[in-house]
Design a protein around this motif. Structure first.
Motif, PDB file in Angstrom:
ATOM      1  N   ASP A  29      81.041  16.523 -62.422  1.00  0.00           N
ATOM      2  CA  ASP A  29      81.151  17.216 -61.031  1.00  0.00           C
ATOM      3  C   ASP A  29      80.424  18.491 -60.949  1.00  0.00           C
ATOM      4  OD1 ASP A  29      82.389  14.621 -60.404  1.00  0.00           O
ATOM      5  OD2 ASP A  29      84.418  15.993 -59.882  1.00  0.00           O
ATOM      6  N   ALA A  30      79.658  18.760 -59.546  1.00  0.00           N
ATOM      7  CA  ALA A  30      79.209  19.980 -59.471  1.00  0.00           C
ATOM      8  C   ALA A  30      79.725  20.556 -58.032  1.00  0.00           C
ATOM      9  CB  ALA A  30      77.766  19.955 -59.659  1.00  0.00           C
ATOM     10  N   ILE A  31      79.996  21.859 -58.091  1.00  0.00           N
ATOM     11  CA  ILE A  31      80.367  22.752 -56.857  1.00  0.00           C
ATOM     12  C   ILE A  31      79.357  23.305 -56.541  1.00  0.00           C
ATOM     13  CG2 ILE A  31      81.933  23.937 -55.518  1.00  0.00           C
ATOM     14  CD1 ILE A  31      84.275  23.127 -57.383  1.00  0.00           C
ATOM     15  N   PRO A  32      78.310  23.135 -55.327  1.00  0.00           N
ATOM     16  CA  PRO A  32      77.161  24.191 -55.252  1.00  0.00           C
ATOM     17  C   PRO A  32      77.545  25.449 -55.126  1.00  0.00           C
ATOM     18  CG  PRO A  32      76.874  22.014 -54.263  1.00  0.00           C
ATOM     19  CD  PRO A  32      78.485  22.012 -54.878  1.00  0.00           C
ATOM     20  N   ILE A  33      76.976  26.649 -55.505  1.00  0.00           N
ATOM     21  CA  ILE A  33      77.433  27.809 -55.248  1.00  0.00           C
ATOM     22  C   ILE A  33      76.398  28.625 -54.464  1.00  0.00           C
ATOM     23  CG2 ILE A  33      77.911  30.047 -56.393  1.00  0.00           C
ATOM     24  CD1 ILE A  33      80.088  28.036 -56.699  1.00  0.00           C
ATOM     25  N   MET A  34      75.029  28.340 -54.838  1.00  0.00           N
ATOM     26  CA  MET A  34      73.958  28.914 -54.107  1.00  0.00           C
ATOM     27  C   MET A  34      72.626  28.393 -54.446  1.00  0.00           C
ATOM     28  SD  MET A  34      73.674  32.149 -56.830  1.00  0.00           S
ATOM     29  CE  MET A  34      73.593  31.695 -58.504  1.00  0.00           C
TER      30      MET A  34
ATOM     31  N   PHE B 278      59.832  27.194 -57.488  1.00  0.00           N
ATOM     32  CA  PHE B 278      60.646  26.473 -56.514  1.00  0.00           C
ATOM     33  C   PHE B 278      62.062  27.418 -56.290  1.00  0.00           C
ATOM     34  CE2 PHE B 278      60.721  25.160 -61.230  1.00  0.00           C
ATOM     35  CZ  PHE B 278      61.779  25.501 -61.507  1.00  0.00           C
ATOM     36  N   THR B 279      62.992  26.664 -55.561  1.00  0.00           N
ATOM     37  CA  THR B 279      64.249  27.179 -55.605  1.00  0.00           C
ATOM     38  C   THR B 279      65.173  26.055 -55.835  1.00  0.00           C
ATOM     39  OG1 THR B 279      64.505  26.230 -53.165  1.00  0.00           O
ATOM     40  CG2 THR B 279      64.034  28.809 -53.540  1.00  0.00           C
ATOM     41  N   ARG B 280      66.270  26.436 -56.200  1.00  0.00           N
ATOM     42  CA  ARG B 280      67.142  25.208 -57.015  1.00  0.00           C
ATOM     43  C   ARG B 280      68.684  25.603 -56.659  1.00  0.00           C
ATOM     44  NH1 ARG B 280      66.758  27.421 -63.369  1.00  0.00           N
ATOM     45  NH2 ARG B 280      67.880  29.550 -63.091  1.00  0.00           N
ATOM     46  N   GLU B 281      69.352  24.414 -56.677  1.00  0.00           N
ATOM     47  CA  GLU B 281      70.804  24.578 -56.630  1.00  0.00           C
ATOM     48  C   GLU B 281      71.385  24.933 -57.981  1.00  0.00           C
ATOM     49  OE1 GLU B 281      73.120  21.963 -53.260  1.00  0.00           O
ATOM     50  OE2 GLU B 281      71.703  20.758 -54.660  1.00  0.00           O
ATOM     51  N   ILE B 282      72.361  26.022 -57.703  1.00  0.00           N
ATOM     52  CA  ILE B 282      72.946  26.352 -58.855  1.00  0.00           C
ATOM     53  C   ILE B 282      74.719  26.175 -58.471  1.00  0.00           C
ATOM     54  CG2 ILE B 282      73.894  28.416 -60.249  1.00  0.00           C
ATOM     55  CD1 ILE B 282      70.932  27.451 -60.961  1.00  0.00           C
ATOM     56  N   GLY B 283      75.391  25.491 -59.446  1.00  0.00           N
ATOM     57  CA  GLY B 283      76.580  25.347 -59.111  1.00  0.00           C
ATOM     58  C   GLY B 283      77.573  25.248 -60.143  1.00  0.00           C
ATOM     59  N   LEU B 284      78.764  25.123 -60.068  1.00  0.00           N
ATOM     60  CA  LEU B 284      79.902  25.127 -61.063  1.00  0.00           C
ATOM     61  C   LEU B 284      79.949  23.569 -61.469  1.00  0.00           C
ATOM     62  CD1 LEU B 284      82.895  27.200 -59.559  1.00  0.00           C
ATOM     63  CD2 LEU B 284      81.216  27.801 -61.471  1.00  0.00           C
ATOM     64  N   LEU B 285      79.482  23.383 -63.060  1.00  0.00           N
ATOM     65  CA  LEU B 285      79.569  22.190 -63.373  1.00  0.00           C
ATOM     66  C   LEU B 285      81.234  21.997 -63.936  1.00  0.00           C
ATOM     67  CD1 LEU B 285      76.198  21.709 -65.389  1.00  0.00           C
ATOM     68  CD2 LEU B 285      77.052  21.502 -62.967  1.00  0.00           C
TER      69      LEU B 285
ATOM     70  N   ALA C 238      75.152  26.423 -63.862  1.00  0.00           N
ATOM     71  CA  ALA C 238      74.185  25.661 -64.447  1.00  0.00           C
ATOM     72  C   ALA C 238      73.462  24.982 -63.036  1.00  0.00           C
ATOM     73  CB  ALA C 238      74.461  24.673 -65.510  1.00  0.00           C
ATOM     74  N   THR C 239      72.295  24.567 -63.319  1.00  0.00           N
ATOM     75  CA  THR C 239      71.703  23.802 -62.151  1.00  0.00           C
ATOM     76  C   THR C 239      72.646  22.787 -61.762  1.00  0.00           C
ATOM     77  OG1 THR C 239      70.128  22.405 -63.879  1.00  0.00           O
ATOM     78  CG2 THR C 239      69.410  24.593 -62.908  1.00  0.00           C
ATOM     79  N   VAL C 240      72.731  22.337 -60.583  1.00  0.00           N
ATOM     80  CA  VAL C 240      73.134  21.170 -60.179  1.00  0.00           C
ATOM     81  C   VAL C 240      72.437  20.037 -60.696  1.00  0.00           C
ATOM     82  CG1 VAL C 240      73.765  19.654 -57.963  1.00  0.00           C
ATOM     83  CG2 VAL C 240      74.211  22.179 -58.211  1.00  0.00           C
ATOM     84  N   ALA C 241      71.193  20.015 -61.067  1.00  0.00           N
ATOM     85  CA  ALA C 241      70.510  18.710 -61.618  1.00  0.00           C
ATOM     86  C   ALA C 241      71.312  18.381 -62.853  1.00  0.00           C
ATOM     87  CB  ALA C 241      69.120  19.188 -61.778  1.00  0.00           C
ATOM     88  N   ILE C 242      71.449  19.154 -63.799  1.00  0.00           N
ATOM     89  CA  ILE C 242      72.185  19.024 -64.971  1.00  0.00           C
ATOM     90  C   ILE C 242      73.480  18.352 -64.854  1.00  0.00           C
ATOM     91  CG2 ILE C 242      73.233  20.044 -67.124  1.00  0.00           C
ATOM     92  CD1 ILE C 242      70.433  19.775 -67.388  1.00  0.00           C
ATOM     93  N   GLY C 243      74.141  18.580 -63.649  1.00  0.00           N
ATOM     94  CA  GLY C 243      75.443  17.979 -63.692  1.00  0.00           C
ATOM     95  C   GLY C 243      74.881  16.455 -63.290  1.00  0.00           C
ATOM     96  N   ARG C 244      74.140  16.130 -62.511  1.00  0.00           N
ATOM     97  CA  ARG C 244      73.768  14.920 -62.246  1.00  0.00           C
ATOM     98  C   ARG C 244      73.102  14.035 -63.319  1.00  0.00           C
ATOM     99  NH1 ARG C 244      71.060  17.405 -57.542  1.00  0.00           N
ATOM    100  NH2 ARG C 244      72.235  17.083 -55.738  1.00  0.00           N
ATOM    101  N   MET C 245      72.449  14.654 -64.261  1.00  0.00           N
ATOM    102  CA  MET C 245      71.986  14.052 -65.347  1.00  0.00           C
ATOM    103  C   MET C 245      73.084  13.816 -66.421  1.00  0.00           C
ATOM    104  SD  MET C 245      68.656  16.668 -66.238  1.00  0.00           S
ATOM    105  CE  MET C 245      68.562  16.148 -67.745  1.00  0.00           C
ATOM    106  N   LEU C 246      74.158  14.537 -66.341  1.00  0.00           N
ATOM    107  CA  LEU C 246      75.341  14.341 -67.396  1.00  0.00           C
ATOM    108  C   LEU C 246      76.480  13.591 -66.747  1.00  0.00           C
ATOM    109  CD1 LEU C 246      75.170  17.629 -69.430  1.00  0.00           C
ATOM    110  CD2 LEU C 246      74.053  15.362 -70.241  1.00  0.00           C
TER     111      LEU C 246
END
Length: 305
Positions: free
Chosen positions: A247-252, A153-160, A236-244
């Motif tokens: 806030d998350a700033i998508p990077i790539m 898969f592809t996943r969103e990585i961001g600054l948590l 980390a994955t943006v998904a972890i930000g949502r779970m916890l």
């Protein structure tokens, strides 16, 4: 302190444990150390070799367990919440068991190349091509082994960040100014490789980044460090930000792939992974995480020697 040696406090930060646990490991004879002028010092190279030996021991233990389960696969490499769900789904729904060790993308490739595992979970950034899992970054670990790279898969990585982004971080450049506390991933992880390349390209000194020397091994640990206030930002994955609820700033967006020997591609276990990735029941469950794209799931990204 010389760069060749670390003190007990630095080792505690490096291993992500309390300093008292470092002393306990010394007393138990489980941590390489030397005493100089009354202080415990740890040769950095010896400590890194010790960490690698611990990873090998963990893999050997898992290998012994796979012998007890017919048709089980042994895997090692990177970490991802969707991957965890996939492995659970395979065990519960397909009776396919994959024993995996979270040691980072590089170690996943090393153990595959040494014949200790059958699958490597991988997302290694290639700074020359700006691609991932290219022959340039994979082949040095696999040598002449014919192998296949399969997109999971592809996943969103961001600054948590803490909820509300109290320190006002806008992007990766703000991490380099030394004003915020970073939580780092371990050496050899795909996230660490990407970040170290970014720091190098920016001409920054990693030692000027508060928290750079403190490492964790999973995306969840990154999120928990920020949630607990021990760090202010991490990748980390943006998904972890949502779970916890961070806030998350998508990077790539980055590809997350599995690498297997060519001879293993048509085995029952590998095909079960591909079929499950494309099943409606699995997609429905993993959609709750958010931040994933399965459009190319099962596609062969590379096949060759």
């Amino acid at each position: 302190m010389s760069h060749d040696f670390m003190n007990t406090k630095e080792v505690a930060q490096y291993l992500g444990i309390h300093e008292k646990q470092v002393y306990a490991l010394i007393r138990a004879g489980k941590l390489p150390a030397t005493r100089i002028t009354g202080k415990w010092l740890f040769p950095r190279q010896v400590l890194e070799e010790w960490i690698e030996s611990q990873a090998r021991s963990a893999l050997q233990e898992v290998r012994e367990k796979t012998k007890e389960v017919s048709g089980a696969l042994l895997a090692a490499g990177s970490n991802d919440p969707a991957l965890d769900m996939l492995l659970t789904f395979l065990g519960n729904r397909r009776n396919t068991f994959i024993f995996t060790s979270t040691v980072g993308s590089v170690w996943g490739l090393k153990t595959l190349g040494e014949g200790k595992t059958e699958v490597a979970w991988c997302h290694i950034y290639d700074p020359q091509s700006a691609g991932y899992n290219t022959p340039a970054v994979v082949k040095p670990y696999l040598g002449d082994m014919p192998y296949v790279v399969i997109r999971l898969f592809t996943r969103e990585i961001g600054l948590l960040l803490p909820k509300g982004n109290p320190v006002g971080i806008r992007g990766l450049p703000d991490v380099l100014n030394g004003d915020v506390r970073w939580v780092n991933r371990q050496v050899g992880s795909g996230i660490r490789i990407f970040f170290d390349n970014y720091v190098k390209k920016a001409g920054a000194n990693p030692q000027d980044i508060p928290g750079y020397g403190e490492e964790v091994y999973t995306h969840l640990e990154v999120g928990l460090k920020i949630l607990s206030g021990q760090a202010q930002v991490g990748l980390a994955t943006v998904a972890i930000g949502r779970m916890l609820e961070l806030d998350a700033i998508p990077i790539m967006e980055e590809p997350f792939e599995m690498i297997v020997p060519k001879a293993s591609f048509f085995t029952t276990g590998v095909q079960a992974i591909i079929e499950t990735l494309n099943s409606h029941s699995f997609r429905e469950k993993v959609a709750l995480l958010g931040g994933y794209n399965f459009t190319e799931a099962g596609r062969i990204s590379y096949a060759g020697v």
